[in-house]
Design a protein around this motif. Structure first.
Motif, PDB file in Angstrom:
ATOM      1  N   GLN A 104      -1.447  17.598  31.515  1.00 36.84           N
ATOM      2  CA  GLN A 104      -0.059  17.156  31.630  1.00 36.84           C
ATOM      3  C   GLN A 104       0.410  16.980  33.067  1.00 36.84           C
ATOM      4  O   GLN A 104       1.131  16.040  33.375  1.00 36.84           O
ATOM      5  N   ASP A 105       0.020  17.862  33.966  1.00 37.02           N
ATOM      6  CA  ASP A 105       0.483  17.785  35.354  1.00 37.02           C
ATOM      7  C   ASP A 105       0.024  16.517  36.068  1.00 37.02           C
ATOM      8  O   ASP A 105       0.607  16.131  37.084  1.00 37.02           O
ATOM      9  N   ASP A 120       1.750   8.869  41.565  1.00 39.20           N
ATOM     10  CA  ASP A 120       2.428   9.886  40.754  1.00 39.20           C
ATOM     11  C   ASP A 120       3.146   9.291  39.545  1.00 39.20           C
ATOM     12  O   ASP A 120       3.004   9.806  38.431  1.00 39.20           O
ATOM     13  N   LYS A 169      -6.241  21.017  42.480  1.00 43.65           N
ATOM     14  CA  LYS A 169      -5.637  21.501  41.237  1.00 43.65           C
ATOM     15  C   LYS A 169      -6.700  22.074  40.299  1.00 43.65           C
ATOM     16  O   LYS A 169      -6.479  23.129  39.675  1.00 43.65           O
TER      17      LYS A 169
END
Length: 346
Positions: free
Chosen positions: A71-72, A122, A309
């Motif tokens: 999701q991020d 993004d 991440k």
């Protein structure tokens, strides 16, 4: 060593020895070889092929990492359906698609776009690779398997961040809106193409539409008309459009002339403004202040964020992170990866 070879040849190094072609895109490879051997594109050398091949690996790997993150790393907006029409007048279609893209993103017509790079990476979650290539080339779109991404050249005219923003939006216009049968496995655009007016009918229709999209996405026609209403001389209007929306002098001159009919091209004006530090910072922040100095430019930005991440999530080790960044293991630390996350807000 096998990992480095796989990355250079756009192969999935995790599949070397286990999968035919190691997960590589054979159509992409053929297209790159054809472009290098045809001689149709001046300056397109075997070195260019290697750069674009490595960019193709970055694009495919970033797409895979984003799936693993979840999701991020997902797009914040839904990618639109491709638009097949290139009907005359083609620039009008480009303007319409630019307006539609702003609506998808929730950006008002008179609002400048602060960072095209961040928007691409993004909002749309599209891989964006920055390279130092032959100065003839502005940018490219590449498909590697199911992954599509953008390559932008940092050298040449793109050294001016306002020109680079136009290049990025031109490639974004191709990637978002061109139908699949128009998007080859790799499309390379030269500065001579991107700096042309969207009313120049001597060019291919997809290029006219992409140029119109780019300039109207950055500087919407209605906003340009509003600036022109104050009644100042044409070059003052060009200056205002440049500084308000962050577009290059050539693009602004063509755009103001096309939208208002004012004569902006009859004389030279060497003292038009250059981008100030705020524009440069918005487009270059995650590149210029990258904490692992040995990491190649092509692997900074969102690609590096994905690596950091995955390390934070415990899905890869420091050694794997260093391999993905192409840096010596000792230079990639937990602290430097945390800094990479901080540069993008976590």
């Amino acid at each position: 060593m096998l990992e480095a070879i796989g990355q250079t040849l756009a192969l999935d190094e995790r599949k070397l020895g286990f999968s035919p072609n190691a997960g590589g895109d054979s159509v992409l490879g053929v297209r790159l070889r054809e472009m290098a051997s045809s001689g149709d594109i001046a300056g397109f050398t075997p070195g260019t092929v290697l750069q674009l091949t490595e960019a193709a690996w970055v694009i495919a790997r970033q797409a895979a990492m984003q799936l693993s993150i979840g999701q991020d790393a997902e797009p914040r907006v839904r990618l639109p359906r491709h638009e097949p029409s290139f009907a005359y007048p083609t620039h009008d279609i480009g303007y319409r698609l630019a307006k539609k893209t702003r609506q998808i993103l929730g950006i008002y017509d008179d609002a400048p776009i602060a960072s095209v790079r961040m928007l691409i990476e993004d909002e749309f979650a599209l891989p964006l690779v920055q390279q130092k290539m032959n100065q003839r080339f502005a940018g490219a779109t590449i498909a590697n398997g199911h992954a599509r991404g953008i390559v932008v050249n940092e050298t040449g005219m793109n050294a001016n961040v306002w020109v680079r923003r136009m290049t990025l939006c031109h490639e974004l216009g191709h990637l978002l809106w061109d139908p699949d049968d128009r998007l080859q496995r790799v499309m390379v655009d030269q500065y001579a193409d991107i700096e042309q007016s969207d009313r120049d009918l001597r060019r291919d229709l997809p290029e006219i539409r992409a140029n119109a999209f780019a300039v109207a996405f950055l500087a919407p026609p209605d906003a340009v008309r509003d600036i022109a209403k104050v009644g100042r001389d044409p070059i003052a209007i060009v200056e205002d459009v440049m500084t308000a929306f962050g577009i290059s002098a050539t693009a602004a001159k063509h755009h103001v002339r096309n939208i208002t009919g004012l004569d902006t091209l009859s004389s030279r004006h060497p003292h038009l403004p250059n981008p100030d530090d705020s524009w440069v910072a918005m487009e270059n922040l995650t590149l210029d202040y990258f904490p692992v100095h040995s990491t190649n430019l092509s692997r900074r930005g969102k690609f590096a964020w994905c690596v950091a991440k995955l390390f934070e999530m415990g899905k890869i080790t420091l050694d794997t992170a260093a391999s993905q960044l192409g840096s010596p293991a000792g230079e990639v630390t937990a602290e430097s990866l945390a800094r990479v996350l901080e540069l993008r807000g976590g």
